[in-house]
Design a protein around this motif. Sequence first.
Motif, PDB file in Angstrom:
ATOM      1  N   MET A 353     -86.936  -5.893 -13.767  1.00 50.21           N
ATOM      2  CA  MET A 353     -87.691  -6.486 -12.666  1.00 50.21           C
ATOM      3  C   MET A 353     -86.781  -6.793 -11.482  1.00 50.21           C
ATOM      4  N   PRO A 354     -86.245  -5.765 -10.836  1.00 42.75           N
ATOM      5  CA  PRO A 354     -85.310  -6.010  -9.723  1.00 42.75           C
ATOM      6  C   PRO A 354     -85.943  -6.755  -8.554  1.00 42.75           C
ATOM      7  N   TYR A 355     -87.211  -6.450  -8.254  1.00 40.65           N
ATOM      8  CA  TYR A 355     -87.834  -7.105  -7.107  1.00 40.65           C
ATOM      9  C   TYR A 355     -88.080  -8.589  -7.393  1.00 40.65           C
ATOM     10  N   THR A 356     -88.487  -8.904  -8.620  1.00 36.22           N
ATOM     11  CA  THR A 356     -88.694 -10.305  -9.004  1.00 36.22           C
ATOM     12  C   THR A 356     -87.391 -11.080  -8.904  1.00 36.22           C
ATOM     13  N   CYS A 357     -86.308 -10.471  -9.388  1.00 38.08           N
ATOM     14  CA  CYS A 357     -84.993 -11.123  -9.312  1.00 38.08           C
ATOM     15  C   CYS A 357     -84.556 -11.302  -7.861  1.00 38.08           C
ATOM     16  N   ALA A 358     -84.834 -10.296  -7.041  1.00 36.27           N
ATOM     17  CA  ALA A 358     -84.483 -10.384  -5.620  1.00 36.27           C
ATOM     18  C   ALA A 358     -85.302 -11.469  -4.929  1.00 36.27           C
ATOM     19  N   PHE A 359     -86.576 -11.590  -5.300  1.00 37.04           N
ATOM     20  CA  PHE A 359     -87.441 -12.638  -4.740  1.00 37.04           C
ATOM     21  C   PHE A 359     -86.855 -14.015  -5.040  1.00 37.04           C
ATOM     22  N   ILE A 360     -86.456 -14.257  -6.291  1.00 37.44           N
ATOM     23  CA  ILE A 360     -85.911 -15.557  -6.691  1.00 37.44           C
ATOM     24  C   ILE A 360     -84.586 -15.829  -5.977  1.00 37.44           C
ATOM     25  N   HIS A 361     -83.741 -14.809  -5.887  1.00 35.98           N
ATOM     26  CA  HIS A 361     -82.446 -14.957  -5.223  1.00 35.98           C
ATOM     27  C   HIS A 361     -82.632 -15.322  -3.743  1.00 35.98           C
ATOM     28  N   GLU A 362     -83.564 -14.626  -3.089  1.00 33.10           N
ATOM     29  CA  GLU A 362     -83.846 -14.904  -1.686  1.00 33.10           C
ATOM     30  C   GLU A 362     -84.496 -16.276  -1.515  1.00 33.10           C
ATOM     31  N   LEU A 363     -85.358 -16.647  -2.455  1.00 32.42           N
ATOM     32  CA  LEU A 363     -86.001 -17.967  -2.415  1.00 32.42           C
ATOM     33  C   LEU A 363     -84.950 -19.076  -2.426  1.00 32.42           C
ATOM     34  N   MET A 364     -83.960 -18.939  -3.290  1.00 31.99           N
ATOM     35  CA  MET A 364     -82.934 -19.978  -3.410  1.00 31.99           C
ATOM     36  C   MET A 364     -81.995 -20.001  -2.203  1.00 31.99           C
ATOM     37  N   ARG A 419     -83.305  -7.706   0.970  1.00 34.24           N
ATOM     38  CA  ARG A 419     -81.887  -7.718   1.312  1.00 34.24           C
ATOM     39  C   ARG A 419     -81.012  -7.628   0.057  1.00 34.24           C
ATOM     40  N   PHE A 420     -81.608  -7.885  -1.126  1.00 33.00           N
ATOM     41  CA  PHE A 420     -80.846  -7.834  -2.372  1.00 33.00           C
ATOM     42  C   PHE A 420     -81.212  -6.616  -3.233  1.00 33.00           C
ATOM     43  N   ILE A 421     -81.870  -5.649  -2.622  1.00 29.14           N
ATOM     44  CA  ILE A 421     -82.209  -4.397  -3.315  1.00 29.14           C
ATOM     45  C   ILE A 421     -81.413  -3.266  -2.681  1.00 29.14           C
ATOM     46  N   ASN A 422     -80.669  -2.517  -3.490  1.00 32.44           N
ATOM     47  CA  ASN A 422     -79.868  -1.423  -2.929  1.00 32.44           C
ATOM     48  C   ASN A 422     -80.674  -0.132  -2.840  1.00 32.44           C
ATOM     49  N   GLU A 423     -80.001   0.942  -2.415  1.00 30.95           N
ATOM     50  CA  GLU A 423     -80.669   2.231  -2.194  1.00 30.95           C
ATOM     51  C   GLU A 423     -81.283   2.796  -3.471  1.00 30.95           C
ATOM     52  N   LYS A 424     -80.739   2.401  -4.617  1.00 33.06           N
ATOM     53  CA  LYS A 424     -81.249   2.892  -5.906  1.00 33.06           C
ATOM     54  C   LYS A 424     -82.385   2.025  -6.445  1.00 33.06           C
ATOM     55  N   GLY A 425     -82.765   1.015  -5.680  1.00 33.51           N
ATOM     56  CA  GLY A 425     -83.825   0.115  -6.131  1.00 33.51           C
ATOM     57  C   GLY A 425     -83.345  -0.936  -7.108  1.00 33.51           C
ATOM     58  N   GLU A 426     -82.032  -1.151  -7.168  1.00 35.35           N
ATOM     59  CA  GLU A 426     -81.449  -2.116  -8.107  1.00 35.35           C
ATOM     60  C   GLU A 426     -81.240  -3.468  -7.428  1.00 35.35           C
ATOM     61  N   PHE A 427     -81.333  -4.513  -8.219  1.00 31.43           N
ATOM     62  CA  PHE A 427     -81.069  -5.859  -7.725  1.00 31.43           C
ATOM     63  C   PHE A 427     -79.557  -6.071  -7.638  1.00 31.43           C
ATOM     64  N   VAL A 428     -79.099  -6.504  -6.456  1.00 37.99           N
ATOM     65  CA  VAL A 428     -77.676  -6.761  -6.252  1.00 37.99           C
ATOM     66  C   VAL A 428     -77.517  -8.208  -5.759  1.00 37.99           C
ATOM     67  N   PRO A 429     -77.108  -9.129  -6.641  1.00 36.59           N
ATOM     68  CA  PRO A 429     -76.947 -10.529  -6.221  1.00 36.59           C
ATOM     69  C   PRO A 429     -75.767 -10.687  -5.277  1.00 36.59           C
ATOM     70  N   SER A 430     -75.777 -11.784  -4.528  1.00 32.60           N
ATOM     71  CA  SER A 430     -74.706 -12.065  -3.571  1.00 32.60           C
ATOM     72  C   SER A 430     -73.949 -13.325  -3.973  1.00 32.60           C
ATOM     73  N   SER A 431     -72.631 -13.267  -3.837  1.00 33.21           N
ATOM     74  CA  SER A 431     -71.808 -14.449  -4.118  1.00 33.21           C
ATOM     75  C   SER A 431     -72.006 -15.530  -3.061  1.00 33.21           C
ATOM     76  N   HIS A 432     -72.692 -15.179  -1.961  1.00 33.82           N
ATOM     77  CA  HIS A 432     -72.970 -16.153  -0.902  1.00 33.82           C
ATOM     78  C   HIS A 432     -74.249 -16.955  -1.168  1.00 33.82           C
ATOM     79  N   VAL A 433     -74.863 -16.758  -2.312  1.00 27.48           N
ATOM     80  CA  VAL A 433     -76.013 -17.569  -2.703  1.00 27.48           C
ATOM     81  C   VAL A 433     -75.541 -18.496  -3.819  1.00 27.48           C
ATOM     82  N   ILE A 434     -75.407 -19.790  -3.503  1.00 26.73           N
ATOM     83  CA  ILE A 434     -74.817 -20.756  -4.441  1.00 26.73           C
ATOM     84  C   ILE A 434     -75.687 -22.013  -4.556  1.00 26.73           C
ATOM     85  N   PRO A 435     -76.950 -21.873  -4.970  1.00 23.69           N
ATOM     86  CA  PRO A 435     -77.848 -23.034  -4.996  1.00 23.69           C
ATOM     87  C   PRO A 435     -77.426 -24.129  -5.964  1.00 23.69           C
ATOM     88  N   PHE A 436     -76.628 -23.771  -6.980  1.00 26.22           N
ATOM     89  CA  PHE A 436     -76.206 -24.748  -7.982  1.00 26.22           C
ATOM     90  C   PHE A 436     -74.786 -25.226  -7.734  1.00 26.22           C
TER      91      PHE A 436
END
Length: 499
Positions: A353-364, A419-436
């Motif tokens: 579920m790359p899009y779901t993971c990207a949604f949560i990452h962007e939400l945070m 912004r967290f989905i690459n050209e292959k449609g994969e979820f790519v998290p960012s180290s610049h997202v640090i909600p915790f």
Amino acid sequence: MFDYNFVAIDFSQLAAQIALIASVLLLTYWYRRPPNSPPGPRGIPLFGVYPFVGKYMERKLAKWKKVYGPVISVRLGIRDMVVLNDLNSINQALVKQHTGFSGRLQIQLIQEITKGGGIGSLDYGPFWKSQRKFGLITFRGFGVGKKSMESRVSEELACFNEAIRSENGKAFDISNFMHKAISNTICNVIFGKRFDYDDKNFELILHRLLKGFADQLTAFTFRLILMAPWLRRVPPISFMCLRISRDLSNVLKFLQSIIDEHEQTYDKENMRDFIDAYLKEIKNGEDKDFTNNQLLQYIRELFLAGTETTSSTLNWALLCLLHYPETQKKLRKEILCVIGSEGTASMSHQSSMPYTCAFIHELMRYRTLAPLSVFHKTNEDTELNGYFIPKNTLVAPNIWAVHNDPEYWEEPEKFKPERFINEKGEFVPSSHVIPFSVGPRHCLGEKLARMEVFLFLVSMVQKFEFLPDPEAKELPDIDDGVSSTGFIPHPYCLVAKEM
């Protein structure tokens, strides 16, 4: 004859001169800085920058980065505060130099209530380390981050979804159910049980516990006594402090009653939950850090942090679904494709579920729940980025600034999971997202929170379509919120249409 008028004039001039000298000395003291300290505005005497930061302090502090650089020093009331406005300085302080930056400011009002107990509020040292280690080990022992914990969350989700169905497609405020459902998850770990949604005592305790997050007046009071501790003795602030103390005392009575129940049914051969595990340490008597008061304050903080943070994150998620219906459609399409309309979500589904993971990452990133994290304090004289920072200096990691840095993010003000989905449609998290946050004092319940957000979001979107309140003239505000210890959405209503 003695000229009394002449004497009066002399005294008047003397008083003016003394007042002038006192003013000069006050201003000199106020604007004086330690040698080689970080640059930044000092504000005005007694208040510092407080009158100039507005409702969203983190945003104003981030703007000052353009003038003074990523590490700035401001005066907040009578305290100096160092603000870390980028990821590099936060990592440098909280990770690489964590022994010097892992302290906690001790607020007298809270200390009087907690008697020095807790976990997140403890100052850095051997006591905190032993309590933190116990918490991590015990959480793992009771399944946090494991498959067994998923089963508990899924059981709660069944009750939560049924509560939503009971509204029969009418507009309602879902936050009430959300608080109870999320709280029951942490209650299962701490207390070994859950509470019915119609339990009035449970509802009242949650309301009192969460005031510090959701009530703007309570949040304002905390800011004032942080800025100037002496204000807690001055009306009307003293009345607010009394109310805060009374609410917390009632919460502690509720929690103590649960501990008392555990004492009466304690069996050293059958560890049911966090309380039992802690009681075992107390009864062993080998470590004097394990006390009844520490247990009471520990579970108070876990109860609070484990309820408000995750439920507010999910409430922001639902607001995003209302504002971005196409995003809701994309989520549902992916969820139904992976688990169908009757399947049960598992953490193992994340990779599918790359899009779901990207949604949560962007939400945070987009709705940073703890914009200034939890304030740290220096434990010793130290240096950061070449600046000298004295012992006992307040330190604020500006996570909002990291999440909205225009030098790193394209259009940071927009909600874009892509912004967290690459050209292959994969979820790519960012180290610049640090909600915790980062470092040894990062959130103790991060694994549980991430699990809850994923499983609750997937289940809600799988079972319901979320629509705006048809009676409302406009969509609920997604840009404004209650700015307190966290950033909490204002109350709003929605419609949950069963799929």
